[in-house]
Design a protein around this motif. Structure first.
Motif, PDB file in Angstrom:
ATOM      1  N   ASN A 139     -32.827  -3.017 -32.474  1.00  0.00           N
ATOM      2  CA  ASN A 139     -34.027  -2.885 -31.487  1.00  0.00           C
ATOM      3  C   ASN A 139     -34.280  -1.369 -31.080  1.00  0.00           C
ATOM      4  O   ASN A 139     -35.310  -1.121 -30.597  1.00  0.00           O
ATOM      5  CB  ASN A 139     -33.813  -3.596 -30.270  1.00  0.00           C
ATOM      6  N   TYR A 140     -33.577  -0.581 -31.795  1.00  0.00           N
ATOM      7  CA  TYR A 140     -33.608   0.903 -31.335  1.00  0.00           C
ATOM      8  C   TYR A 140     -33.378   1.755 -33.019  1.00  0.00           C
ATOM      9  O   TYR A 140     -32.899   1.107 -33.726  1.00  0.00           O
ATOM     10  CB  TYR A 140     -32.452   1.454 -30.690  1.00  0.00           C
ATOM     11  N   ALA A 141     -34.234   2.910 -32.675  1.00  0.00           N
ATOM     12  CA  ALA A 141     -33.865   3.879 -33.696  1.00  0.00           C
ATOM     13  C   ALA A 141     -32.587   4.577 -33.173  1.00  0.00           C
ATOM     14  O   ALA A 141     -32.827   5.339 -32.403  1.00  0.00           O
ATOM     15  CB  ALA A 141     -35.053   4.923 -33.903  1.00  0.00           C
ATOM     16  N   LEU A 142     -31.438   4.237 -34.049  1.00  0.00           N
ATOM     17  CA  LEU A 142     -30.316   4.939 -33.544  1.00  0.00           C
ATOM     18  C   LEU A 142     -29.975   6.554 -34.012  1.00  0.00           C
ATOM     19  O   LEU A 142     -30.160   6.717 -35.383  1.00  0.00           O
ATOM     20  CB  LEU A 142     -29.036   3.993 -33.934  1.00  0.00           C
ATOM     21  N   VAL A 143     -29.693   7.450 -33.152  1.00  0.00           N
ATOM     22  CA  VAL A 143     -29.692   8.990 -33.348  1.00  0.00           C
ATOM     23  C   VAL A 143     -28.252   9.281 -33.053  1.00  0.00           C
ATOM     24  O   VAL A 143     -27.904   9.137 -31.719  1.00  0.00           O
ATOM     25  CB  VAL A 143     -30.795   9.685 -32.582  1.00  0.00           C
ATOM     26  N   TYR A 144     -27.731  10.039 -33.619  1.00  0.00           N
ATOM     27  CA  TYR A 144     -26.269  10.725 -33.449  1.00  0.00           C
ATOM     28  C   TYR A 144     -26.543  12.029 -33.316  1.00  0.00           C
ATOM     29  O   TYR A 144     -27.129  12.901 -34.424  1.00  0.00           O
ATOM     30  CB  TYR A 144     -25.067  10.002 -34.198  1.00  0.00           C
ATOM     31  N   VAL A 145     -26.268  12.856 -32.365  1.00  0.00           N
ATOM     32  CA  VAL A 145     -26.279  14.376 -32.143  1.00  0.00           C
ATOM     33  C   VAL A 145     -24.796  14.742 -31.668  1.00  0.00           C
ATOM     34  O   VAL A 145     -24.318  14.343 -30.825  1.00  0.00           O
ATOM     35  CB  VAL A 145     -27.310  14.705 -30.931  1.00  0.00           C
ATOM     36  N   ASP A 146     -24.455  15.892 -32.531  1.00  0.00           N
ATOM     37  CA  ASP A 146     -23.135  16.459 -32.393  1.00  0.00           C
ATOM     38  C   ASP A 146     -23.211  17.482 -31.521  1.00  0.00           C
ATOM     39  O   ASP A 146     -23.886  18.563 -31.699  1.00  0.00           O
ATOM     40  CB  ASP A 146     -22.602  16.891 -33.838  1.00  0.00           C
ATOM     41  N   ALA A 147     -22.441  17.425 -30.281  1.00  0.00           N
ATOM     42  CA  ALA A 147     -22.935  18.396 -29.131  1.00  0.00           C
ATOM     43  C   ALA A 147     -22.494  20.072 -29.275  1.00  0.00           C
ATOM     44  O   ALA A 147     -22.918  20.698 -28.502  1.00  0.00           O
ATOM     45  CB  ALA A 147     -21.966  18.038 -27.814  1.00  0.00           C
ATOM     46  N   GLU A 148     -21.745  20.129 -30.290  1.00  0.00           N
ATOM     47  CA  GLU A 148     -21.321  21.532 -30.768  1.00  0.00           C
ATOM     48  C   GLU A 148     -21.696  21.906 -32.089  1.00  0.00           C
ATOM     49  O   GLU A 148     -21.350  23.051 -32.699  1.00  0.00           O
ATOM     50  CB  GLU A 148     -19.815  21.702 -30.445  1.00  0.00           C
ATOM     51  N   SER A 149     -22.849  21.298 -32.605  1.00  0.00           N
ATOM     52  CA  SER A 149     -23.297  21.389 -33.794  1.00  0.00           C
ATOM     53  C   SER A 149     -24.485  22.594 -34.071  1.00  0.00           C
ATOM     54  O   SER A 149     -25.117  22.546 -33.284  1.00  0.00           O
ATOM     55  CB  SER A 149     -23.721  20.220 -34.626  1.00  0.00           C
ATOM     56  N   GLY A 150     -24.330  23.400 -35.014  1.00  0.00           N
ATOM     57  CA  GLY A 150     -25.475  24.245 -35.231  1.00  0.00           C
ATOM     58  C   GLY A 150     -26.587  23.719 -36.131  1.00  0.00           C
ATOM     59  O   GLY A 150     -27.467  24.227 -36.579  1.00  0.00           O
ATOM     60  N   LYS A 193     -40.060   1.499 -32.461  1.00  0.00           N
ATOM     61  CA  LYS A 193     -38.863   1.145 -31.402  1.00  0.00           C
ATOM     62  C   LYS A 193     -38.522   2.253 -30.533  1.00  0.00           C
ATOM     63  O   LYS A 193     -38.779   3.356 -31.096  1.00  0.00           O
ATOM     64  CB  LYS A 193     -37.713   0.721 -32.340  1.00  0.00           C
ATOM     65  N   PRO A 194     -38.095   2.104 -29.463  1.00  0.00           N
ATOM     66  CA  PRO A 194     -37.294   3.036 -28.748  1.00  0.00           C
ATOM     67  C   PRO A 194     -36.404   3.821 -29.382  1.00  0.00           C
ATOM     68  O   PRO A 194     -35.448   3.060 -30.256  1.00  0.00           O
ATOM     69  CB  PRO A 194     -37.125   2.538 -27.194  1.00  0.00           C
ATOM     70  N   ILE A 195     -36.019   5.053 -28.830  1.00  0.00           N
ATOM     71  CA  ILE A 195     -34.813   5.848 -29.599  1.00  0.00           C
ATOM     72  C   ILE A 195     -33.547   5.713 -28.614  1.00  0.00           C
ATOM     73  O   ILE A 195     -33.836   5.958 -27.290  1.00  0.00           O
ATOM     74  CB  ILE A 195     -35.633   7.367 -29.537  1.00  0.00           C
ATOM     75  N   PHE A 196     -32.533   5.555 -29.348  1.00  0.00           N
ATOM     76  CA  PHE A 196     -31.106   5.564 -28.497  1.00  0.00           C
ATOM     77  C   PHE A 196     -30.420   6.766 -29.075  1.00  0.00           C
ATOM     78  O   PHE A 196     -29.978   6.876 -30.183  1.00  0.00           O
ATOM     79  CB  PHE A 196     -30.556   4.301 -28.799  1.00  0.00           C
ATOM     80  N   VAL A 197     -30.267   7.785 -28.231  1.00  0.00           N
ATOM     81  CA  VAL A 197     -29.687   8.908 -28.813  1.00  0.00           C
ATOM     82  C   VAL A 197     -28.014   8.715 -28.144  1.00  0.00           C
ATOM     83  O   VAL A 197     -27.966   8.880 -27.135  1.00  0.00           O
ATOM     84  CB  VAL A 197     -30.031  10.202 -28.235  1.00  0.00           C
ATOM     85  N   TYR A 198     -27.289   8.926 -29.185  1.00  0.00           N
ATOM     86  CA  TYR A 198     -25.741   9.221 -28.723  1.00  0.00           C
ATOM     87  C   TYR A 198     -25.300  10.596 -28.994  1.00  0.00           C
ATOM     88  O   TYR A 198     -25.271  11.062 -30.181  1.00  0.00           O
ATOM     89  CB  TYR A 198     -25.057   8.309 -29.727  1.00  0.00           C
ATOM     90  N   PHE A 199     -25.184  11.126 -27.801  1.00  0.00           N
ATOM     91  CA  PHE A 199     -24.888  12.647 -27.815  1.00  0.00           C
ATOM     92  C   PHE A 199     -23.344  12.808 -27.557  1.00  0.00           C
ATOM     93  O   PHE A 199     -22.707  12.583 -26.610  1.00  0.00           O
ATOM     94  CB  PHE A 199     -25.627  13.350 -26.716  1.00  0.00           C
ATOM     95  N   GLY A 200     -22.662  12.739 -28.820  1.00  0.00           N
ATOM     96  CA  GLY A 200     -21.159  12.841 -28.764  1.00  0.00           C
ATOM     97  C   GLY A 200     -20.734  14.290 -29.064  1.00  0.00           C
ATOM     98  O   GLY A 200     -21.507  15.238 -29.396  1.00  0.00           O
TER      99      GLY A 200
END
Lengths: 387, 164
Positions: free
Chosen positions: B78-89, B44-51
Motif C-alpha cells: 500500500n505504500y511507495a517505500l523509501v529509505y533515506v540514510d541520515a548521514e549520506s551525501g 500510493k502514499p509514500i512511507f519514508v524510513y529515515f534511518g
C-alpha cells in the motif's frame, strides 16, 4: 596549558557590517546551496572577498563565484565556474585578489585559478566532495574517489605556475581498498607545514570522523578516530553513535582543530563537538561546542575557522529561538564561550548553512543561506570586526 | 526492552560484532527519487524510513516491528517505500525540484532522532513524521490515519485519542 596560551582575548565582541546579498539571481524555483567538504565557501584574498555556491538558475545545478572588493558596497555579478552539472564548490585564497576554486562536475572533481585560469580535472576516476588547503606556497586538494565498491580519500599536492594548476602528486590516505564508504574530507595545513586530513569513515559500520597526518603531504599516518567514543553495538543492536561532516582549521603556531556534528546524545539530534591537536599530531578529548541553551536542539552545518594568531570560531545553525538561525561560539582558552547569534542571520525566516573565514586582520566573514520559498532564497554575507 | 532503554540512554557502547541498521529485510524500499516516481505512477502514499547507518534503534525497530509478516504485507502493498540514510551525501530531488543530499533532508525535517518515519502523499507533500521506535500496532494505526484520509480533518493525536 598550550590551549590556554593560544586563547584569543576572551569576551571580545564583534561589530557587524550590514549584510549583503551575494547571488544576483533569485526566484521561487531557484535553490542556492553552499554545502561543501570542509564548508569552504568563502575566502578573503588580499582586499577581495570571494563566495562560491551552486544553484539551478540555468536549468541544472551549476557552480558560481562572486567577488567583492573589500570597500565595495555590493558583490559583482557572479561568474559561472562549471559547464555541466556541478555541486559543492569550495574556494581558497591565493592572496592578492586571486583564488583557487574547486568543485564536482559530472562525477569528477576540478580546480581552477580565478580569475583567469582554466579548469583542471583533478581526479582520474569518479570523485566527489573536493576540498582545498594551503600552507605557504603549497596547495593541497582532497576528495573522495571511487575505489572498487566504495569511495576513499585521496590527497593531492598541486603546483601553481601563473594561472595554471597541475597535480604534483595524488595518493590515497590508505593504500588498501576501502572496506566501506569514506567521504567529506577536510584539510588543514598547520604552521609547521604538516597536513591533516579528516573525513567520514564507515569501516566500523557506522559513520566515524577519522583523521590522519602527514609531514610531507604524501605519506600519511594510520587513521585515528576523532571521536573519543568506541564503536560497538548495544545489546546486539546497531554499531555505534552517529557523527558526520568533520571540518578542520589550522590554528595557532602549529595546532589543528576539528569540529563535527555528533550524535552521542542521540535524543537531542546532532551536537557540535570539537577536538584539538596542539601540534602533537594527535587529537585530544572531545569538547562540546554549543552552550546549554542549545543542548536540547539539533545543530546542523557546523564548521570551525581559526588562524595563526589563535582566533578560533565555530559556527552552525539551530532553531532554539523558534526558527533556524546562525550561531557562533569562540574558543576562550579552556572552553567554547556562550553562543551568540549572527545578527543578520537571526530572527524570522530560515537562516542556515553558514560558511566562514577569518581574514588577515582577524575580521570574521560569514556567508549563509536565507531561505524564502516565495520570493527566492538568498546567499547572504556579513563581515564582523572586533570592537 | 526496559534494559535496552537503560543501556542506550547511558550511552554504553559495547563491541558486539557487526550489526547494521539498514532497511528492514524483505521490504521493497527504494531511494527517494525512485519512490516519488513510483508513488506518482501508482497513486500510493509514500512511507519514508529515515534511518542511520549503525543506528541501534533502527536495528531494534527492524527486528521487533518490521519482522511482522502482516506489517510487511500491509506496507509493501500500500505504500511507495523509501529509505533515506541520515548521514549520506547521496542526492535526491524534492517535489519542488530542489536537489539536496539525504543528510540535508534530515536538516529540513529537523530530524533529532533516528529512526524517523515520514508519511507523504503520492505527490510528495508531507502528511506527518513520527520519530523513534514504534510497534506493529503503531504502524497499523498510522496506516489507518494516512490511507483513511483522516489527516485531512484531524491531528494524529486527535485520531488516536478517538480510537477504542
Amino acid at each position: 596549558m598550550l590551549l590556554a596560551v593560544l586563547a584569543f582575548p576572551v569576551h571580545a565582541a564583534w561589530t557587524w557590517d550590514a549584510a549583503l546579498t551575494v547571488n544576483s539571481v533569485q526566484g521561487a524555483a531557484i535553490f542556492p546551496h553552499i554545502e561543501s567538504a570542509n564548508r569552504l565557501g568563502v575566502a578573503v584574498s588580499g582586499e577581495t572577498v570571494g563566495v562560491v555556491w551552486e544553484d539551478n538558475r540555468d536549468g541544472s545545478p551549476q557552480c558560481y563565484l562572486a567577488i567583492k572588493p573589500a570597500k565595495a558596497a555590493a558583490f559583482k555579478p557572479e561568474v559561472r565556474l562549471s559547464k555541466n552539472e556541478c555541486y559543492e564548490p569550495v574556494l581558497l585564497s591565493l592572496g592578492a585578489g586571486r583564488f583557487v576554486a574547486a568543485w564536482e562536475e559530472t562525477g569528477k572533481v576540478y580546480a581552477r585559478v580565478m580569475p583567469g585560469g582554466k579548469a583542471l580535472q583533478l581526479s582520474k576516476t569518479a570523485a566527489v566532495q573536493v576540498t582545498l588547503a594551503r600552507g605557504g606556497d603549497t596547495l593541497y586538494a582532497a576528495w573522495a574517489e571511487q575505489a572498487g565498491r566504495f569511495k576513499r580519500i585521496v590527497v593531492a599536492s598541486l603546483a601553481l605556475k601563473g594561472d595554471t594548476l597541475s597535480v604534483n602528486s595524488a595518493q590515497p590516505v590508505e593504500a588498501i581498498v576501502p572496506a566501506d564508504e569514506q567521504g567529506w574530507p577536510a584539510l588543514a595545513v598547520a604552521g609547521d607545514g604538516s597536513v591533516t586530513v579528516a573525513w567520514e569513515d564507515r569501516r566500523h559500520r557506522h559513520t566515524v570522523p577519522m583523521a590522519s597526518h602527514s609531514r610531507d603531504g604524501k605519506r600519511f599516518a594510520p587513521p585515528a578516530r576523532l571521536v573519543d567514543r568506541k564503536s560497538g553495538s548495544v545489546d546486539g543492536l546497531g554499531a555505534g553513535m552517529g557523527a558526520m561532516r568533520p571540518t578542520l582549521t589550522a590554528w595557532g603556531e602549529q595546532g589543528v582543530v576539528a569540529a563535527w556534528l555528533d550524535k552521542r546524545d542521540f535524543l537531542s539530534g546532532y551536537d557540535v563537538y570539537a577536538a584539538f591537536d596542539p601540534g602533537t599530531r594527535t587529537f585530544g578529548r572531545n569538547l562540546k561546542v554549543q552552550d546549554s541553551f542549545g543542548d536540547n536542539m539539533a545543530q546542523w552545518h557546523a564548521l570551525i575557522v581559526g588562524d595563526g594568531a589563535g582566533r578560533l570560531v565555530s559556527l552552525w545553525d539551530d532553531a532554539r529561538d523558534g526558527t533556524l538561525d546562525v550561531w557562533l561560539s569562540e574558543w576562550e582558552g579552556d572552553a567554547f564561550g556562550d553562543d551568540a547569534a549572527v545578527p543578520a542571520a537571526h530572527g524570522p525566516g530560515a537562516q542556515s548553512d553558514p560558511v566562514a573565514t577569518l581574514d588577515a586582520a582577524g575580521s570574521l566573514h560569514v556567508v549563509w543561506i536565507d531561505r524564502d520559498e516565495a520570493s527566492g532564497t538568498r546567499v547572504r554575507y556579513a563581515r564582523a570586526v572586533r570592537k | 526492552m526496559k534494559l535496552i532503554k537503560m543501556v542506550l540512554a547511558a550511552g554504553c557502547l559495547l563491541w558486539a560484532g557487526t550489526v547494521l541498521a539498514d532497511p528492514p529485510k524483505g521490504y521493497p524500499f527504494v531511494d527517494f527519487d525512485a519512490g516519488l516516481k513510483a508513488a506518482k505512477a501508482s497513486g500510493k502514499p509514500i512511507f519514508v524510513y529515515f534511518g542511520r547507518y549503525g543506528c541501534a534503534w533502527c536495528d531494534h525497530t527492524n527486528k521487533k516491528t518490521f519482522s511482522d509478516a502482516g506489517l510487511k504485507k500491509l506496507y509493501s502493498e500500500n505504500y511507495a517505500l523509501v529509505y533515506v540514510d541520515a548521514e549520506s551525501g547521496k542526492r535526491l530531488t524534492l517535489p519542488s525540484g530542489e536537489r539536496i543530499t539525504e543528510a540535508e533532508l534530515g536538516a529540513r525535517l529537523q530530524a533529532f532522532a533516528t529512526p524517523l518515519f515520514v508519511y507523504m502523499t503520492a505527490q510528495g507533500d508531507k502528511i506527518m513524521q513520527v520519530p523513534g521506535f514504534k510497534t506493529v500496532q503503531d504502524f497499523q494505526d498510522y496506516d489507518r490515519y494516512v490511507r483513511g484520509g483522516h489527516y485531512k480533518q484531524k491531528t494524529l493525536l486527535e485520531f488516536l485519542g478517538g480510537k477504542s
